[in-house]
Design a protein around this motif. Structure first.
Motif, PDB file in Angstrom:
ATOM      1  N   VAL A 111      25.063  37.761  63.490  1.00  0.00           N
ATOM      2  CA  VAL A 111      25.762  36.561  63.028  1.00  0.00           C
ATOM      3  C   VAL A 111      25.329  36.240  61.601  1.00  0.00           C
ATOM      4  O   VAL A 111      24.132  36.190  61.304  1.00  0.00           O
ATOM      5  N   GLN A 112      26.299  36.027  60.724  1.00  0.00           N
ATOM      6  CA  GLN A 112      25.995  35.629  59.353  1.00  0.00           C
ATOM      7  C   GLN A 112      25.488  34.185  59.338  1.00  0.00           C
ATOM      8  O   GLN A 112      25.898  33.364  60.168  1.00  0.00           O
ATOM      9  N   PRO A 113      24.598  33.851  58.400  1.00  0.00           N
ATOM     10  CA  PRO A 113      24.015  32.498  58.359  1.00  0.00           C
ATOM     11  C   PRO A 113      25.040  31.373  58.255  1.00  0.00           C
ATOM     12  O   PRO A 113      24.783  30.255  58.694  1.00  0.00           O
ATOM     13  N   ASP A 114      26.218  31.671  57.678  1.00  0.00           N
ATOM     14  CA  ASP A 114      27.220  30.619  57.490  1.00  0.00           C
ATOM     15  C   ASP A 114      28.225  30.533  58.640  1.00  0.00           C
ATOM     16  O   ASP A 114      29.176  29.745  58.579  1.00  0.00           O
ATOM     17  N   MET A 115      28.010  31.320  59.694  1.00  0.00           N
ATOM     18  CA  MET A 115      28.935  31.298  60.835  1.00  0.00           C
ATOM     19  C   MET A 115      28.468  30.247  61.848  1.00  0.00           C
ATOM     20  O   MET A 115      28.046  30.549  62.965  1.00  0.00           O
ATOM     21  N   PHE A 116      28.553  28.989  61.433  1.00  0.00           N
ATOM     22  CA  PHE A 116      28.004  27.889  62.231  1.00  0.00           C
ATOM     23  C   PHE A 116      28.714  27.727  63.576  1.00  0.00           C
ATOM     24  O   PHE A 116      28.084  27.432  64.590  1.00  0.00           O
ATOM     25  N   SER A 117      30.018  27.910  63.586  1.00  0.00           N
ATOM     26  CA  SER A 117      30.780  27.731  64.821  1.00  0.00           C
ATOM     27  C   SER A 117      30.355  28.744  65.882  1.00  0.00           C
ATOM     28  O   SER A 117      30.114  28.387  67.039  1.00  0.00           O
ATOM     29  N   LEU A 118      30.254  30.006  65.481  1.00  0.00           N
ATOM     30  CA  LEU A 118      29.841  31.043  66.418  1.00  0.00           C
ATOM     31  C   LEU A 118      28.404  30.825  66.872  1.00  0.00           C
ATOM     32  O   LEU A 118      28.083  30.964  68.054  1.00  0.00           O
ATOM     33  N   MET A 119      27.549  30.454  65.947  1.00  0.00           N
ATOM     34  CA  MET A 119      26.141  30.257  66.288  1.00  0.00           C
ATOM     35  C   MET A 119      25.966  29.111  67.292  1.00  0.00           C
ATOM     36  O   MET A 119      25.117  29.176  68.186  1.00  0.00           O
ATOM     37  N   SER A 120      26.794  28.081  67.155  1.00  0.00           N
ATOM     38  CA  SER A 120      26.678  26.931  68.051  1.00  0.00           C
ATOM     39  C   SER A 120      27.111  27.275  69.477  1.00  0.00           C
ATOM     40  O   SER A 120      26.725  26.603  70.430  1.00  0.00           O
ATOM     41  N   GLN A 121      27.925  28.331  69.616  1.00  0.00           N
ATOM     42  CA  GLN A 121      28.407  28.728  70.942  1.00  0.00           C
ATOM     43  C   GLN A 121      27.720  29.983  71.470  1.00  0.00           C
ATOM     44  O   GLN A 121      27.987  30.416  72.590  1.00  0.00           O
ATOM     45  N   TRP A 122      26.855  30.557  70.662  1.00  0.00           N
ATOM     46  CA  TRP A 122      26.237  31.840  70.998  1.00  0.00           C
ATOM     47  C   TRP A 122      25.514  31.818  72.343  1.00  0.00           C
ATOM     48  O   TRP A 122      25.717  32.692  73.190  1.00  0.00           O
ATOM     49  N   ASP A 123      24.671  30.823  72.547  1.00  0.00           N
ATOM     50  CA  ASP A 123      23.892  30.762  73.788  1.00  0.00           C
ATOM     51  C   ASP A 123      24.796  30.626  75.007  1.00  0.00           C
ATOM     52  O   ASP A 123      24.531  31.216  76.063  1.00  0.00           O
ATOM     53  N   GLN A 124      25.856  29.852  74.857  1.00  0.00           N
ATOM     54  CA  GLN A 124      26.796  29.668  75.960  1.00  0.00           C
ATOM     55  C   GLN A 124      27.505  30.984  76.274  1.00  0.00           C
ATOM     56  O   GLN A 124      27.643  31.364  77.446  1.00  0.00           O
ATOM     57  N   TYR A 125      27.949  31.676  75.233  1.00  0.00           N
ATOM     58  CA  TYR A 125      28.593  32.979  75.423  1.00  0.00           C
ATOM     59  C   TYR A 125      27.653  33.952  76.129  1.00  0.00           C
ATOM     60  O   TYR A 125      28.032  34.637  77.081  1.00  0.00           O
ATOM     61  N   LEU A 126      26.417  34.020  75.656  1.00  0.00           N
ATOM     62  CA  LEU A 126      25.457  34.990  76.176  1.00  0.00           C
ATOM     63  C   LEU A 126      25.091  34.705  77.626  1.00  0.00           C
ATOM     64  O   LEU A 126      25.012  35.623  78.451  1.00  0.00           O
ATOM     65  N   GLU A 127      24.889  33.444  77.943  1.00  0.00           N
ATOM     66  CA  GLU A 127      24.518  33.085  79.312  1.00  0.00           C
ATOM     67  C   GLU A 127      25.676  33.325  80.281  1.00  0.00           C
ATOM     68  O   GLU A 127      25.478  33.866  81.379  1.00  0.00           O
ATOM     69  N   LYS A 128      26.876  32.951  79.872  1.00  0.00           N
ATOM     70  CA  LYS A 128      28.049  33.158  80.729  1.00  0.00           C
ATOM     71  C   LYS A 128      28.296  34.644  80.950  1.00  0.00           C
ATOM     72  O   LYS A 128      28.569  35.089  82.076  1.00  0.00           O
ATOM     73  N   PHE A 129      28.191  35.420  79.886  1.00  0.00           N
ATOM     74  CA  PHE A 129      28.393  36.865  79.979  1.00  0.00           C
ATOM     75  C   PHE A 129      27.348  37.498  80.902  1.00  0.00           C
ATOM     76  O   PHE A 129      27.673  38.341  81.746  1.00  0.00           O
ATOM     77  N   SER A 130      26.108  37.083  80.760  1.00  0.00           N
ATOM     78  CA  SER A 130      25.014  37.674  81.534  1.00  0.00           C
ATOM     79  C   SER A 130      25.056  37.286  83.006  1.00  0.00           C
ATOM     80  O   SER A 130      24.451  37.963  83.844  1.00  0.00           O
ATOM     81  N   SER A 131      25.752  36.201  83.308  1.00  0.00           N
ATOM     82  CA  SER A 131      25.858  35.747  84.694  1.00  0.00           C
ATOM     83  C   SER A 131      27.055  36.357  85.416  1.00  0.00           C
ATOM     84  O   SER A 131      27.274  36.084  86.602  1.00  0.00           O
ATOM     85  N   ALA A 132      27.810  37.190  84.712  1.00  0.00           N
ATOM     86  CA  ALA A 132      28.992  37.811  85.309  1.00  0.00           C
ATOM     87  C   ALA A 132      28.592  38.759  86.435  1.00  0.00           C
ATOM     88  O   ALA A 132      27.497  39.330  86.443  1.00  0.00           O
ATOM     89  N   GLN A 133      29.495  38.946  87.362  1.00  0.00           N
ATOM     90  CA  GLN A 133      29.216  39.745  88.554  1.00  0.00           C
ATOM     91  C   GLN A 133      28.886  41.200  88.227  1.00  0.00           C
ATOM     92  O   GLN A 133      28.092  41.838  88.920  1.00  0.00           O
ATOM     93  N   MET A 134      29.470  41.716  87.143  1.00  0.00           N
ATOM     94  CA  MET A 134      29.265  43.134  86.824  1.00  0.00           C
ATOM     95  C   MET A 134      27.814  43.459  86.459  1.00  0.00           C
ATOM     96  O   MET A 134      27.404  44.620  86.477  1.00  0.00           O
ATOM     97  N   TRP A 135      27.020  42.429  86.148  1.00  0.00           N
ATOM     98  CA  TRP A 135      25.609  42.663  85.828  1.00  0.00           C
ATOM     99  C   TRP A 135      24.689  42.283  86.982  1.00  0.00           C
ATOM    100  O   TRP A 135      23.464  42.298  86.846  1.00  0.00           O
TER     101      TRP A 135
END
Length: 224
Positions: A111-135
């Motif tokens: 993530v680039q330092p100026d990508m504030f929108s993505l950074m603010s959602q990063w943890d949510q994306y990562l946790e949701k992805f990691s909780s998926a059934q395929m893992w």
């Protein structure tokens, strides 16, 4: 292994070491009271503490012997950090969330330092992805070839790219562009560390000398 590798040039040699010696290890000339032709330069350490690099792809060795890291014989493990440096990584037991253990690894910031929108959602994306059934190992087992730590990290990266309306990266493309160059750099650095640890110095012909000699060699070949 926390020592910095430095390089200096003398008697047409590139000399790598952990500190500048009192005399040249190649020709024996004393450096006391003398200045080197060029100032010693520090070789950048390719390793970072992954827990201090948020939103990054990490590659670490599973070997305990740090001199074996990234030598082509040790197993490698990959993970993704959240914004707090917690490393999410996929194993036979499922997705792990680790606060330590990745203090020495190769880091690829995602993530680039100026990508504030993505950074603010990063943890949510990562946790949701990691909780998926395929893992979930109860639903799909870990497979060394097709369903492993690398497929976990790359699939997450491509999911993030999709949210940014960007195309997905193939395994070969991501590996060739972002992973292999860093692993090669780390492998060379480890080779230097091994040689210096064993012999105090690593000495090679200076490329500058070779470039200076080549024109005369060309002239000799022409005269013949």
């Amino acid at each position: 292994m926390d020592k910095s590798v430095i390089k200096f040039n003398h008697c047409h040699k590139d000399i790598f070491c952990f500190f500048v010696p009192d005399q040249c290890p190649e020709c024996g000339v004393s450096f006391s009271g003398k200045r080197l032709e060029e100032a010693p330069v520090s070789i950048p350490n390719p390793f970072s503490n992954g827990h201090k690099v948020p939103c990054a792809f990490l590659v670490a060795s599973t070997e305990d012997n740090v001199l074996r890291d990234f030598d082509g014989r040790s197993d490698l493990h990959t993970g993704i950090t959240n914004t707090n440096g917690i490393v999410y990584n996929y194993t036979k037991a499922g997705v792990q969330r680790e606060h330590q253990g990745w203090e020495r690894c190769i880091c690829v910031p995602l993530v680039q330092p100026d990508m504030f929108s993505l950074m603010s959602q990063w943890d949510q994306y990562l946790e949701k992805f990691s909780s998926a059934q395929m893992w979930d190992p109860l639903w799909q087992s870990f497979n060394e070839e097709t369903h492993n730590c690398y497929s976990y990290t790359l699939t997450f990266i491509n999911c993030v790219l999709a949210t940014q309306s960007k195309r997905a990266l193939s395994k070969d493309e991501f590996t060739q562009s972002f992973v292999l160059p860093r692993i090669k750099r780390a492998s060379k650095y480890m080779m230097l560390c091994r040689e210096i640890s064993q012999n105090h110095f690593y000495i090679v012909d200076s490329p500058r000398r070779n470039s200076q000699e080549s024109p005369s060699e060309d002239e000799d070949s022409k005269s013949n």
